[in-house]
Enzyme design. Sequence first.
Site, PDB file in Angstrom:
ATOM      1  N   ARG A 106       0.849  -1.204   0.000  1.00 29.34           N
ATOM      2  CA  ARG A 106       0.000   0.000   0.000  1.00 29.34           C
ATOM      3  C   ARG A 106       0.880   1.248   0.000  1.00 29.34           C
ATOM      4  NH1 ARG A 106      -1.319   1.961   4.637  1.00 29.34           N
ATOM      5  NH2 ARG A 106      -2.135   0.046   5.536  1.00 29.34           N
ATOM      6  N   TYR A 140     -13.209  19.155 -16.091  1.00 26.18           N
ATOM      7  CA  TYR A 140     -13.791  17.808 -16.218  1.00 26.18           C
ATOM      8  C   TYR A 140     -15.003  17.681 -15.284  1.00 26.18           C
ATOM      9  CZ  TYR A 140     -13.931  12.690 -15.936  1.00 26.18           C
ATOM     10  OH  TYR A 140     -14.322  11.381 -15.958  1.00 26.18           O
ATOM     11  N   ASP A 182      -4.638  20.350 -14.370  1.00 27.13           N
ATOM     12  CA  ASP A 182      -5.019  19.027 -14.873  1.00 27.13           C
ATOM     13  C   ASP A 182      -4.462  18.917 -16.298  1.00 27.13           C
ATOM     14  OD1 ASP A 182      -6.281  16.798 -15.999  1.00 27.13           O
ATOM     15  OD2 ASP A 182      -8.105  17.072 -14.806  1.00 27.13           O
ATOM     16  N   LYS A 185      -6.031   7.986 -19.518  1.00 28.61           N
ATOM     17  CA  LYS A 185      -6.264   8.561 -20.840  1.00 28.61           C
ATOM     18  C   LYS A 185      -4.993   8.515 -21.689  1.00 28.61           C
ATOM     19  CE  LYS A 185     -10.245   9.596 -18.893  1.00 28.61           C
ATOM     20  NZ  LYS A 185     -10.566  10.913 -18.340  1.00 28.61           N
TER      21      LYS A 185
HETATM   22  C1  LIG Z   1     -10.896  11.291 -17.035  1.00 24.54           C
HETATM   23  C2  LIG Z   1     -10.449  12.567 -16.491  1.00 24.54           C
HETATM   24  C3  LIG Z   1     -10.244  12.745 -15.122  1.00 24.54           C
HETATM   25  C4  LIG Z   1     -10.533  11.641 -14.122  1.00 24.54           C
HETATM   26  O1  LIG Z   1      -9.700  10.543 -14.292  1.00 24.54           O
HETATM   27  P1  LIG Z   1     -10.141   9.026 -13.942  1.00 24.54           P
HETATM   28  O2  LIG Z   1      -8.918   8.238 -14.229  1.00 24.54           O
HETATM   29  O3  LIG Z   1     -11.312   8.686 -14.807  1.00 24.54           O
HETATM   30  O4  LIG Z   1     -10.522   9.021 -12.495  1.00 24.54           O
HETATM   31  C5  LIG Z   1      -9.793  13.971 -14.680  1.00 24.54           C
HETATM   32  N1  LIG Z   1      -9.556  14.979 -15.544  1.00 24.54           N
HETATM   33  C6  LIG Z   1      -9.736  14.853 -16.863  1.00 24.54           C
HETATM   34  C7  LIG Z   1      -9.443  15.994 -17.763  1.00 24.54           C
HETATM   35  C8  LIG Z   1     -10.192  13.647 -17.389  1.00 24.54           C
HETATM   36  O5  LIG Z   1     -10.391  13.538 -18.709  1.00 24.54           O
END
Ligand SMILES: *Cc1c(COP(=O)(O)O)cnc(C)c1O
Length: 386
Positions: free
Chosen positions: A48, A100, A172, A197
């Site tokens: 962990r 997001y 982000d 992503k």
């Molecule tokens: C998908 C996404 C998130 C969240 O990520 P997860 O891996 O789905 O929890 C945050 N910010 C952006 C811009 C995203 O496209």
Amino acid sequence: MSHRFATRAVRAGLNAEGGHRGVVAPVSVSATYRRNDPGEAGAFDYARTAHPSRALLEAALADLEGAAGACVTASGMAAIDLLLNDLPNGARVVCAHDCYGGTRRLFDARASQGRIEVVYADASDPAALEAALASGADLLFLETPSNPRLRVTDLAAASALARKAGALVAVDNTVLTPALQRPLEHGADIVVASVTKMLNGHSDMVGGMLACADAARHERLCWWANAAGLGSGAFDCFLALRGLRTLPLRAGAQSASALELAERLAAAPGVARVDYPGLKTHPGHAVAARQQSGFGPLLSLELEGGTDRAVAFVKRLELFTLAQSLGGVESLACIPATMTHAAMSAEARAEAGIADALVRLSVGVEDVEDLRADLEGALTATAQNA
Ligand SMILES: *Cc1c(COP(=O)(O)O)cnc(C)c1O
């Protein structure tokens, strides 16, 4: 010797395994690590807290973002929630109004608990951002280009405004990744991203990451990640490190195809508007060209004919799979209002310019001529119904 970005992405974590001299490190599945002495742990103690597969990925991501350190979490949302642990109770967060949808849902829920106070502003508009920061803030949370409208925020200018207001800056960077934009070089303090992503790029795992310019902040956030058990497992980290090796190739190819398709769509009959920062007509083009080294895989468009046609259009596409997510090697299409951004209220969506008829495309690495033919075929097929 310090190597260039693509070299570092490919070579990250290679030759790290000593026992069998494997070039690629194994998936380190052990939940626990043996000691020689009860009072003295080795490099790893309990999975962990840390394990070799996660450590290799964290080192690679910190290196590529130019950060002091990175924490890899079980999802992008876990990384964004982890970030809040370094803020005092009642902290004032200024957030991009078209971030997001899941980020907005989380911040709103934390605000309704009284954990934070959140205000949303159009971060791509310097006057609106300055007004939102005027009464002070603890954190400015940016996403550029924003998703799905691809608004561009000048990171250096926004970071300077935040600094004046006494706020940390988190960005982000999910859509561009450090292959195309490195926010810490433009004055940000923290980068967060969904590893799910573009970073992993193959839509076969879920993960997140947070990278800090400051080593002490990184250490505090690692403490929280361990205390709350937010870290990612070995298989997911292995896959993400494997995906990362081709990130520069994918980012280049996907950006080139997205630009070509955006240009085609902008000139096509029946298309009311295309949002893509690579287009010279895009309001954020100059800033994007300055702070990014590519325009990324994501574009959005509105068709003449409204929501019914948008729905018919995405259902008619064959090579763009109708699915949430973005940045993978496979092309995807979605309707943000009922899919990725459904968690936002209708008023919040209207404020952020997310019309019910908006279509978002994530461009993959298929042959661009096939993608173009698919889009044009769907435009023609749905024109009669418009
Ligand atoms: C998908 C996404 C998130 C969240 O990520 P997860 O891996 O789905 O929890 C945050 N910010 C952006 C811009 C995203 O496209």
